[in-house]
Scaffold this motif. Structure first.
Motif, short mmCIF file in Angstrom:
data_model
loop_
_atom_site.label_atom_id
_atom_site.label_comp_id
_atom_site.label_asym_id
_atom_site.label_seq_id
_atom_site.Cartn_x
_atom_site.Cartn_y
_atom_site.Cartn_z
N ASP B 78 76.56 40.52 1.46
CA ASP B 78 77.85 41.08 1.83
C ASP B 78 79.11 40.34 1.39
OD1 ASP B 78 76.92 43.42 3.61
OD2 ASP B 78 75.71 41.72 4.27
N GLU B 79 79.11 39.01 1.46
CA GLU B 79 80.40 38.37 1.15
C GLU B 79 80.24 36.95 0.64
OE1 GLU B 79 82.83 37.44 4.55
OE2 GLU B 79 81.10 37.28 5.87
N TRP B 80 81.29 36.54 -0.10
CA TRP B 80 81.38 35.15 -0.55
C TRP B 80 81.91 34.30 0.59
CZ3 TRP B 80 79.18 33.37 -4.78
CH2 TRP B 80 78.88 34.26 -5.81
N VAL B 81 81.37 33.09 0.70
CA VAL B 81 81.81 32.16 1.74
C VAL B 81 82.08 30.81 1.07
CG1 VAL B 81 81.21 31.08 3.94
CG2 VAL B 81 80.22 33.30 3.34
N GLU B 82 83.24 30.24 1.33
CA GLU B 82 83.49 28.90 0.81
C GLU B 82 82.83 27.88 1.74
OE1 GLU B 82 87.56 27.86 -0.16
OE2 GLU B 82 87.00 25.74 -0.35
N LEU B 83 81.93 27.08 1.18
CA LEU B 83 81.21 26.08 1.97
C LEU B 83 81.94 24.74 1.87
CD1 LEU B 83 77.65 27.04 0.68
CD2 LEU B 83 78.84 27.93 2.71
N LYS B 84 81.50 23.78 2.67
CA LYS B 84 82.09 22.44 2.55
C LYS B 84 81.45 21.73 1.36
CE LYS B 84 83.38 21.94 7.31
NZ LYS B 84 82.89 21.56 8.62
N ASP B 85 82.08 20.64 0.93
CA ASP B 85 81.44 19.87 -0.14
C ASP B 85 80.72 18.65 0.42
OD1 ASP B 85 83.50 18.15 0.43
OD2 ASP B 85 84.20 17.96 -1.65
N THR B 86 80.33 18.81 1.70
CA THR B 86 79.52 17.78 2.35
C THR B 86 78.16 18.38 2.71
OG1 THR B 86 80.44 18.43 4.47
CG2 THR B 86 81.50 16.57 3.36
N GLY B 87 77.23 17.51 3.05
CA GLY B 87 75.92 18.01 3.43
C GLY B 87 75.00 16.88 3.87
N ARG B 88 73.73 17.21 4.02
CA ARG B 88 72.74 16.22 4.42
C ARG B 88 71.59 16.17 3.44
NH1 ARG B 88 73.77 13.85 9.22
NH2 ARG B 88 75.47 14.86 10.34
N VAL B 89 71.08 14.96 3.24
CA VAL B 89 69.97 14.79 2.30
C VAL B 89 68.71 15.40 2.91
CG1 VAL B 89 68.48 13.08 1.18
CG2 VAL B 89 70.97 12.72 1.28
N ASN B 90 68.17 16.42 2.23
CA ASN B 90 66.90 17.01 2.65
C ASN B 90 65.75 16.14 2.16
OD1 ASN B 90 64.42 18.66 1.74
ND2 ASN B 90 65.38 20.04 3.23
N THR B 91 65.88 15.68 0.93
CA THR B 91 64.92 14.73 0.37
C THR B 91 65.52 14.12 -0.88
OG1 THR B 91 62.64 14.37 -0.34
CG2 THR B 91 63.66 16.45 -1.00
N PHE B 92 64.94 12.99 -1.32
CA PHE B 92 65.48 12.28 -2.49
C PHE B 92 64.35 11.49 -3.15
CE2 PHE B 92 65.52 7.91 -0.80
CZ PHE B 92 65.23 8.17 0.52
N SER B 93 64.68 10.97 -4.33
CA SER B 93 63.69 10.20 -5.08
C SER B 93 64.43 9.15 -5.88
CB SER B 93 62.92 11.15 -6.00
OG SER B 93 62.23 10.43 -6.99
N VAL B 94 63.72 8.12 -6.30
CA VAL B 94 64.32 7.07 -7.14
C VAL B 94 63.56 7.09 -8.47
CG1 VAL B 94 65.05 4.67 -7.24
CG2 VAL B 94 64.68 5.77 -5.00
N SER B 95 64.18 7.71 -9.48
CA SER B 95 63.44 8.06 -10.69
C SER B 95 63.72 7.12 -11.85
CB SER B 95 63.80 9.49 -11.10
OG SER B 95 63.21 9.81 -12.33
N TYR B 96 62.65 6.58 -12.40
CA TYR B 96 62.74 5.67 -13.54
C TYR B 96 62.27 6.32 -14.85
CZ TYR B 96 63.73 1.77 -10.43
OH TYR B 96 64.32 0.93 -9.52
N VAL B 97 62.04 7.63 -14.79
CA VAL B 97 61.45 8.31 -15.95
C VAL B 97 62.41 9.36 -16.48
CG1 VAL B 97 59.45 9.63 -16.75
CG2 VAL B 97 59.19 7.97 -14.93
N ASN B 98 62.55 9.41 -17.81
CA ASN B 98 63.32 10.46 -18.45
C ASN B 98 62.42 11.65 -18.75
OD1 ASN B 98 65.85 9.07 -18.58
ND2 ASN B 98 64.92 7.77 -20.16
N TRP B 99 63.02 12.71 -19.22
CA TRP B 99 62.26 13.95 -19.46
C TRP B 99 61.15 13.77 -20.49
CZ3 TRP B 99 61.74 16.12 -24.25
CH2 TRP B 99 62.62 15.65 -25.23
N ASP B 100 61.33 12.83 -21.43
CA ASP B 100 60.34 12.64 -22.49
C ASP B 100 59.34 11.53 -22.12
OD1 ASP B 100 61.99 10.48 -22.58
OD2 ASP B 100 62.44 10.60 -24.71
N ALA B 101 59.34 11.16 -20.82
CA ALA B 101 58.46 10.13 -20.28
C ALA B 101 58.89 8.71 -20.68
CB ALA B 101 56.99 10.36 -20.62
N SER B 102 60.02 8.57 -21.40
CA SER B 102 60.55 7.22 -21.64
C SER B 102 61.11 6.68 -20.33
CB SER B 102 61.62 7.25 -22.74
OG SER B 102 62.72 8.04 -22.32
#
Ligand SMILES: [Zn+2]
Lengths: 387, 172
Positions: B78-102
């Motif tokens: 039905d409609e567009w709603v402007e949301l806040k630019d804040t939020g809560r972390v649902n989940t996260f990761s600490v990534s040391y790998v690039n897309w090509d596995a480097s």
């Protein structure tokens, strides 16, 4: 529901890189399955093929590319695809070809040759992310798994060590699998302290890149009776997909696996899966996924699969629990995506038939299940077999 | 039963050495994607420094990423709603790998962030920053539930892309 029997199964070796092409691998697997079924290609009425993205092989219309190695020339032939779930979905499709009454026999194939993709097959997966809202962030495939594992761990307070024990168990089981790529004895410390890929996922919690193929021969009840002897039957099948808006999903619990399992259990007349399922092959491309899936399959309560793992409930030699991934799973045998799924169904077939050799479980088993998972972490595919 | 097992395993050195003959193929594939109705508006919102969601009056859900239909009620929403630019972390990761596995020296911290003003569980993928540069540091500063806020590019540099938000950082 019309009855469908399993007559034979076959696998190639699972390898980081095979000399054989995908077509050649298919031929080897199909021949092995026909040998066990004691049939020739002339007995096969239709062929179903499960295989994951074309991008791995670098061949568009991969189903057609593999056709001749699958014995499908001049036969009704269909490729089915639900990403990583394809290897268990292929026997499901084989089942409905036969349950429809249209055919007597079906050769079910699954193949993956991941090694051609350079520099790494992971790159082919970047295109599963949304073009606008995700890809510009510099995504890679491992993110979604590490994000899901973190959510699972923090929701239930599961330590890394508990997750790592899945790899210890499966790599140990795989030592007895002739196809295995990565079997071996590892300690929990080795798994936890392996190189961090995307924390909490370490290198030894990830299944490898693999080339391989698998095959199964299915038939209808009439054909099975004429063939004579004791058979393993397909008691139930189920599949289900969750929303593709994966960032809107419950990442701690695979609801779609529950839905797929319940569909299969209903068909099989199973009311209490923890009593009536005697051996399981849940999909384990990552350590946490086996635990996640055991919960979705209703074989453990939410967040409880790791505690049961600590108690040896999922061990291959358990007499009171449910052996889980007695084959060695994707973590031990290898992960040629669709072929890994059919490897799991084949393992349940051999376990119920009592021909799993050194991998034979100790408890008696009349019923078992295999499950796979994939697409954008949203599909569950389940096959229940019984004697 | 596995009676006869086939397959010839190659080693890495078999490839470069010429022991096994190989052929290379480098496809060049260029695509130009149309953003669609919902994401087109969403990207325009980003350019203006806003996070936009869509609301369905039937089920009451406010959705992000936005879509023009409700997949549950299966009706046009039905409609567009402007949301806040804040939020809560649902989940996260600490990534040391690039897309090509480097591998990366300094990790990236991808996260699913549930946006304030959207319905519970409605998250988007983005990156966290200002949260440390090792697993230990990140794990000390971020948890499931940590409150975060978007850090935007300066208005003049925004181009209507998800990267108009540079990253999210902890609120406190
Ligand atoms: Zn609605």
């Amino acid at each position: 529901m019309p009855k469908v029997a399993v007559l034979g199964a076959g696998l190639t070796r699972f390898m980081r890189r095979s000399l054989e092409t995908g077509r050649e691998l298919c031929w080897e697997a199909a021949s092995a399955a026909l040998r066990e079924a004691d049939l020739t290609l002339a007995d096969i009425d239709c062929v179903v093929m499960g295989t994951a993205p074309d991008a791995f092989d670098g061949v568009h219309m991969k189903g057609e590319y593999l056709l001749d190695g699958c014995g499908a020339k001049g036969k009704p032939y269909t490729r089915v695809y639900v990403g990583g779930g394809s290897g268990v979905f292929a026997p499901i499709a084989g089942w409905y070809h036969l349950a429809s009454g249209a055919f007597r026999t079906c050769l079910v194939m699954a193949e993956e040759k991941m090694s051609p993709t350079q520099p790494h097959p992971q790159g082919a997966f970047n295109a599963i992310y949304d073009q606008f809202t995700e890809r510009p962030l510099g995504v890679n495939l491992l993110w979604i798994f590490s994000l899901e594992q973190m959510r699972y761990m923090q929701t239930y307070g599961i330590p890394m060590e508990s997750i790592a024990k899945v790899a210890v168990k499966n790599k140990r089981n795989a030592k007895d699998h002739p196809s295995a790529q990565l079997g071996g004895d590892f300690t929990v410390e080795q798994i936890v302290n392996a190189e961090i890929m995307a924390y909490p996922v370490t290198r030894l919690m990830v299944s490898p890149v693999t080339d391989g193929a698998g095959a199964m021969v299915l038939c209808n009840e009439d054909f099975a009776k004429k063939k004579g002897g004791k058979h393993v039957w397909v008691d139930g099948v189920g599949w289900n997909l969750d929303t593709s808006y994966w960032t809107n999903r419950d990442l701690a619990y695979p609801q779609y696996v529950e839905n797929a399992a319940k569909m299969a259990y209903k068909m099989a007349g199973i009311k209490n899966p923890r009593e009536e399922i005697h051996v399981a092959e849940p999909y384990d491309p990552f350590c946490y996924k086996e635990l996640h899936h055991l919960e979705g399959l209703q074989l453990a309560g939410k967040g409880e699969a790791p505690k049961l793992l600590e108690k040896g409930f999922w061990d291959r030699d358990t007499t009171t629990g449910i052996p889980s991934s007695p084959s060695g799973g994707l973590l031990g045998v290898g992960n040629p995506i669709a072929a890994a799924g059919i490897m799991k169904v084949a393992e349940i077939f051999w376990q119920l038939k009592g021909t799993a050799g050194a991998r034979q479980i100790r408890r008696t088993a009349k019923r078992g299940l295999a499950q796979a998972w994939g697409d954008l972490m949203q599909v569950g595919t389940v096959v229940v077999l019984g004697t | 039963m596995i009676s006869e097992l086939r397959g010839t395993s190659l080693r890495e050195e078999d490839i470069g050495s010429g022991n096994v003959l190989t052929t290379e193929w480098r496809p060049k594939l260029d695509f130009a994607f149309d953003p669609g109705v919902a994401i087109g508006q969403f990207l325009q919102g980003l350019k203006e420094g806003k996070l936009l969601g869509r609301r369905c009056h039937q089920c009451g859900r406010t959705m992000i990423p936005p879509r023009m239909f409700c997949e549950l009620c299966f009706r046009r929403n039905d409609e567009w709603v402007e949301l806040k630019d804040t939020g809560r972390v649902n989940t996260f990761s600490v990534s040391y790998v690039n897309w090509d596995a480097s591998r990366r020296e300094k990790p990236q911290v991808p996260a699913v962030i549930e946006i304030d003003g959207a319905s519970p569980g409605m998250g988007i993928l983005h990156l966290l920053s200002e949260v440390g540069e090792s697993v230990k540091e990140v794990m000390a500063r971020v948890k499931v539930g940590t409150a975060v806020q978007a850090v935007w590019k300066p208005a003049a540099q925004r181009e209507g892309s998800i990267t108009d938000i540079l990253y999210f950082r902890p609120l406190s």
